[in-house]
Design a protein around this motif. Structure first.
Motif, PDB file in Angstrom:
ATOM      1  N   LYS A 176      34.618  43.246  41.428  1.00 25.43           N
ATOM      2  CA  LYS A 176      34.661  44.427  40.563  1.00 25.43           C
ATOM      3  C   LYS A 176      36.092  44.971  40.446  1.00 25.43           C
ATOM      4  O   LYS A 176      36.551  45.367  39.377  1.00 25.43           O
ATOM      5  CB  LYS A 176      33.730  45.510  41.105  1.00 25.43           C
ATOM      6  CG  LYS A 176      32.248  45.171  40.995  1.00 25.43           C
ATOM      7  CD  LYS A 176      31.401  46.276  41.602  1.00 25.43           C
ATOM      8  CE  LYS A 176      29.918  45.933  41.549  1.00 25.43           C
ATOM      9  NZ  LYS A 176      29.084  46.985  42.198  1.00 25.43           N
ATOM     10  N   MET A 177      36.770  45.002  41.588  1.00 29.56           N
ATOM     11  CA  MET A 177      38.150  45.491  41.620  1.00 29.56           C
ATOM     12  C   MET A 177      39.055  44.623  40.750  1.00 29.56           C
ATOM     13  O   MET A 177      39.817  45.110  39.913  1.00 29.56           O
ATOM     14  CB  MET A 177      38.633  45.457  43.077  1.00 29.56           C
ATOM     15  CG  MET A 177      39.833  46.307  43.391  1.00 29.56           C
ATOM     16  SD  MET A 177      40.427  46.021  45.082  1.00 29.56           S
ATOM     17  CE  MET A 177      38.911  46.019  46.027  1.00 29.56           C
ATOM     18  N   PHE A 178      38.958  43.280  40.948  1.00 31.44           N
ATOM     19  CA  PHE A 178      39.780  42.362  40.177  1.00 31.44           C
ATOM     20  C   PHE A 178      39.473  42.463  38.687  1.00 31.44           C
ATOM     21  O   PHE A 178      40.375  42.400  37.853  1.00 31.44           O
ATOM     22  CB  PHE A 178      39.554  40.923  40.645  1.00 31.44           C
ATOM     23  CG  PHE A 178      40.072  40.643  42.023  1.00 31.44           C
ATOM     24  CD1 PHE A 178      41.159  41.322  42.530  1.00 31.44           C
ATOM     25  CD2 PHE A 178      39.466  39.690  42.825  1.00 31.44           C
ATOM     26  CE1 PHE A 178      41.645  41.073  43.798  1.00 31.44           C
ATOM     27  CE2 PHE A 178      39.936  39.432  44.098  1.00 31.44           C
ATOM     28  CZ  PHE A 178      41.025  40.121  44.585  1.00 31.44           C
ATOM     29  N   GLU A 179      38.203  42.603  38.349  1.00 26.87           N
ATOM     30  CA  GLU A 179      37.811  42.685  36.946  1.00 26.87           C
ATOM     31  C   GLU A 179      38.482  43.870  36.266  1.00 26.87           C
ATOM     32  O   GLU A 179      39.002  43.757  35.156  1.00 26.87           O
ATOM     33  CB  GLU A 179      36.289  42.798  36.833  1.00 26.87           C
ATOM     34  CG  GLU A 179      35.781  42.801  35.401  1.00 26.87           C
ATOM     35  CD  GLU A 179      34.269  42.868  35.318  1.00 26.87           C
ATOM     36  OE1 GLU A 179      33.736  42.676  34.207  1.00 26.87           O
ATOM     37  OE2 GLU A 179      33.625  43.123  36.359  1.00 26.87           O
ATOM     38  N   GLU A 180      38.485  44.998  36.956  1.00 29.24           N
ATOM     39  CA  GLU A 180      39.127  46.187  36.379  1.00 29.24           C
ATOM     40  C   GLU A 180      40.624  45.989  36.200  1.00 29.24           C
ATOM     41  O   GLU A 180      41.179  46.261  35.141  1.00 29.24           O
ATOM     42  CB  GLU A 180      38.864  47.404  37.268  1.00 29.24           C
ATOM     43  CG  GLU A 180      37.523  48.067  37.032  1.00 29.24           C
ATOM     44  CD  GLU A 180      37.556  49.537  37.419  1.00 29.24           C
ATOM     45  OE1 GLU A 180      38.421  50.274  36.906  1.00 29.24           O
ATOM     46  OE2 GLU A 180      36.711  49.928  38.251  1.00 29.24           O
ATOM     47  N   VAL A 181      41.279  45.521  37.262  1.00 28.41           N
ATOM     48  CA  VAL A 181      42.739  45.377  37.197  1.00 28.41           C
ATOM     49  C   VAL A 181      43.134  44.297  36.195  1.00 28.41           C
ATOM     50  O   VAL A 181      44.081  44.465  35.419  1.00 28.41           O
ATOM     51  CB  VAL A 181      43.313  45.063  38.592  1.00 28.41           C
ATOM     52  CG1 VAL A 181      44.819  44.842  38.509  1.00 28.41           C
ATOM     53  CG2 VAL A 181      43.015  46.211  39.564  1.00 28.41           C
ATOM     54  N   MET A 182      42.406  43.177  36.182  1.00 27.56           N
ATOM     55  CA  MET A 182      42.731  42.081  35.263  1.00 27.56           C
ATOM     56  C   MET A 182      42.712  42.530  33.804  1.00 27.56           C
ATOM     57  O   MET A 182      43.547  42.106  33.005  1.00 27.56           O
ATOM     58  CB  MET A 182      41.730  40.933  35.438  1.00 27.56           C
ATOM     59  CG  MET A 182      41.949  40.074  36.657  1.00 27.56           C
ATOM     60  SD  MET A 182      40.628  38.829  36.768  1.00 27.56           S
ATOM     61  CE  MET A 182      40.985  38.119  38.372  1.00 27.56           C
ATOM     62  N   GLN A 183      41.760  43.387  33.472  1.00 27.87           N
ATOM     63  CA  GLN A 183      41.639  43.835  32.078  1.00 27.87           C
ATOM     64  C   GLN A 183      42.718  44.839  31.691  1.00 27.87           C
ATOM     65  O   GLN A 183      42.956  45.062  30.501  1.00 27.87           O
ATOM     66  CB  GLN A 183      40.252  44.452  31.855  1.00 27.87           C
ATOM     67  CG  GLN A 183      39.126  43.437  31.949  1.00 27.87           C
ATOM     68  CD  GLN A 183      37.774  44.057  31.674  1.00 27.87           C
ATOM     69  OE1 GLN A 183      37.491  44.505  30.568  1.00 27.87           O
ATOM     70  NE2 GLN A 183      36.927  44.115  32.697  1.00 27.87           N
ATOM     71  N   GLN A 184      43.376  45.417  32.684  1.00 24.71           N
ATOM     72  CA  GLN A 184      44.394  46.424  32.392  1.00 24.71           C
ATOM     73  C   GLN A 184      45.810  45.862  32.354  1.00 24.71           C
ATOM     74  O   GLN A 184      46.689  46.438  31.717  1.00 24.71           O
ATOM     75  CB  GLN A 184      44.338  47.530  33.454  1.00 24.71           C
ATOM     76  CG  GLN A 184      43.055  48.335  33.446  1.00 24.71           C
ATOM     77  CD  GLN A 184      43.012  49.338  34.579  1.00 24.71           C
ATOM     78  OE1 GLN A 184      44.037  49.652  35.178  1.00 24.71           O
ATOM     79  NE2 GLN A 184      41.834  49.853  34.884  1.00 24.71           N
ATOM     80  N   CYS A 185      46.052  44.753  33.088  1.00 22.89           N
ATOM     81  CA  CYS A 185      47.436  44.293  33.285  1.00 22.89           C
ATOM     82  C   CYS A 185      47.727  43.013  32.504  1.00 22.89           C
ATOM     83  O   CYS A 185      46.835  42.405  31.900  1.00 22.89           O
ATOM     84  CB  CYS A 185      47.724  44.079  34.765  1.00 22.89           C
ATOM     85  SG  CYS A 185      46.876  42.658  35.482  1.00 22.89           S
ATOM     86  N   ALA A 186      48.998  42.601  32.517  1.00 22.47           N
ATOM     87  CA  ALA A 186      49.420  41.391  31.803  1.00 22.47           C
ATOM     88  C   ALA A 186      49.107  40.127  32.583  1.00 22.47           C
ATOM     89  O   ALA A 186      49.005  39.041  32.014  1.00 22.47           O
ATOM     90  CB  ALA A 186      50.923  41.468  31.521  1.00 22.47           C
ATOM     91  N   GLY A 187      48.961  40.242  33.900  1.00 28.75           N
ATOM     92  CA  GLY A 187      48.666  39.066  34.709  1.00 28.75           C
ATOM     93  C   GLY A 187      48.505  39.434  36.162  1.00 28.75           C
ATOM     94  O   GLY A 187      49.077  40.422  36.638  1.00 28.75           O
ATOM     95  N   LEU A 188      47.691  38.639  36.876  1.00 28.86           N
ATOM     96  CA  LEU A 188      47.432  38.849  38.296  1.00 28.86           C
ATOM     97  C   LEU A 188      47.827  37.583  39.037  1.00 28.86           C
ATOM     98  O   LEU A 188      47.496  36.471  38.600  1.00 28.86           O
ATOM     99  CB  LEU A 188      45.941  39.145  38.505  1.00 28.86           C
ATOM    100  CG  LEU A 188      45.493  39.969  39.703  1.00 28.86           C
ATOM    101  CD1 LEU A 188      46.180  41.321  39.730  1.00 28.86           C
ATOM    102  CD2 LEU A 188      43.982  40.156  39.669  1.00 28.86           C
ATOM    103  N   ARG A 189      48.547  37.721  40.157  1.00 35.67           N
ATOM    104  CA  ARG A 189      49.030  36.560  40.905  1.00 35.67           C
ATOM    105  C   ARG A 189      48.630  36.683  42.374  1.00 35.67           C
ATOM    106  O   ARG A 189      48.611  37.781  42.926  1.00 35.67           O
ATOM    107  CB  ARG A 189      50.562  36.460  40.820  1.00 35.67           C
ATOM    108  CG  ARG A 189      51.087  36.289  39.399  1.00 35.67           C
ATOM    109  CD  ARG A 189      50.753  34.922  38.835  1.00 35.67           C
ATOM    110  NE  ARG A 189      51.314  34.728  37.505  1.00 35.67           N
ATOM    111  CZ  ARG A 189      50.671  35.005  36.370  1.00 35.67           C
ATOM    112  NH1 ARG A 189      49.443  35.500  36.415  1.00 35.67           N
ATOM    113  NH2 ARG A 189      51.252  34.803  35.204  1.00 35.67           N
ATOM    114  N   ARG A 190      48.370  35.508  43.006  1.00 33.25           N
ATOM    115  CA  ARG A 190      47.996  35.502  44.428  1.00 33.25           C
ATOM    116  C   ARG A 190      48.691  34.346  45.132  1.00 33.25           C
ATOM    117  O   ARG A 190      48.084  33.312  45.384  1.00 33.25           O
ATOM    118  CB  ARG A 190      46.476  35.362  44.554  1.00 33.25           C
ATOM    119  CG  ARG A 190      45.892  35.809  45.901  1.00 33.25           C
ATOM    120  CD  ARG A 190      46.033  34.806  47.013  1.00 33.25           C
ATOM    121  NE  ARG A 190      45.205  35.183  48.163  1.00 33.25           N
ATOM    122  CZ  ARG A 190      45.264  34.604  49.343  1.00 33.25           C
ATOM    123  NH1 ARG A 190      46.108  33.618  49.568  1.00 33.25           N
ATOM    124  NH2 ARG A 190      44.475  35.005  50.325  1.00 33.25           N
TER     125      ARG A 190
END
Length: 315
Positions: A176-190
């Motif tokens: 749920k957390m990732f889904e929210e952040v992913m939709q708001q930002c340009a990219g997610l990295r790990r």
């Protein structure tokens, strides 16, 4: 901008980090010869972790025999037990990457005086990149002064994070957390090494970073490097006392504030009204200690290490 003179204690920490890096680099040439043990499911330790930690502790205590030590693999078994100076050490952050030959790992060393981090070194041995900071004197990568990014919109932001991997982690909460952040930002990295992730925030490679389940030795050095580069760091509700809450957000001031707003509902910080009813999916390993009422998202404060909270045994 070049920092011409370094604090003597920082110089010793750099010497220790480079010595550990040399051990790690030599071992990386023959990974098949590694002896690997499992501390818990998906949580590995190698003979390289122990050897690197050993040379760090030896280097530090040779110079400062009256200082205390908090290290990932050996806890508080070395050094003075009640010193006002405590070195916080992660000898190889990113062990799983190292085992697989993925060149994203580092050495992390911080010095806290009376609970406040004063000196910090994060060394990336594969790139020979040295991130360092002294409190009040700025943060540097090699000889270059670091500043956090200037991006102001989440839609433009590149954000670093960590994925859950421990048994008992609340995976639904993460999704749920990732889904929210992913939709708001340009990219997610790990990439998989939190100490380096924090340095990437300081360098402006990321605009922000968040993760849960981290220990003080994952965060201590990187947290000072972030703040000395003009960034903010706290827990999911923006409080400055994040080291023992097992959740962290860091970023440039604008993106940090927006990310705290998004992540606050997912905090695991225990409020007084929640003590009688633990959050669903919580477990002892991931449960933080009670905290005070959340401060505003932009609150800054010294990074503090609580001796009695940090624990004597590594996780």
């Amino acid at each position: 901008m070049q920092q011409t003179s370094l604090h003597p204690m920082l110089n010793v920490a750099i010497k220790a980090a480079r010595a550990a890096g040399a051990i790690i680099n030599r071992a990386s040439l023959d990974l098949e010869a590694l002896r690997i043990n499992t501390k818990s499911p998906n949580d590995f330790v190698t003979e390289v972790d122990h050897a690197a930690e050993g040379v760090i502790i030896e280097t530090l205590l040779s110079a400062y025999p009256d200082h205390g030590i908090l290290a990932e693999e050996s806890g508080r078994t070395h050094g003075a037990k009640h010193s006002e100076f405590v070195w916080i050490i992660d000898p190889l952050d990113g062990t799983t990457n190292f085992i697989h030959g993925m060149p994203v790992y580092c050495v992390s060393i911080a010095l806290a005086h009376r609970g406040v981090v004063q000196q910090a070194v994060v060394y990336d041995p594969t790139r020979d990149d040295l991130f360092y900071a002294s409190k009040g004197r700025g943060a540097f990568l090699n000889d270059r002064r670091l500043r956090v990014s200037r991006r102001t919109r989440m839609s433009d932001a590149l954000i670093g994070t960590g994925f859950p991997f421990r048994r008992g982690d609340n995976f639904k909460r993460y999704v749920k957390m990732f889904e929210e952040v992913m939709q708001q930002c340009a990219g997610l990295r790990r990439p998989g090494a939190a100490a380096l992730d924090l340095c990437y925030v300081a360098a402006g490679y990321y605009d922000a970073f968040f993760e849960t389940g981290l220990q003080p030795w994952d965060l201590a050095a990187g947290s000072l490097i972030v703040t000395e580069a003009g960034g903010l760091i706290g827990n999911f509700t923006g409080e400055a006392d994040f080291l023992h809450q097992r959740e962290v957000v860091a970023g440039n001031p604008k993106i940090y504030a927006q990310l705290v707003t998004t992540l606050a509902p997912y905090t695991r910080v225990i409020k007084e009204e929640d003590l009688a009813a633990p959050a669903e999916g919580s477990n002892g390993a991931d449960a933080p200690k009670p905290a005070a009422t959340p401060a505003p998202a932009k609150k800054r404060g010294p990074v503090r290490i609580k001796k009695d909270d940090a624990g004597d045994a590594p996780v």
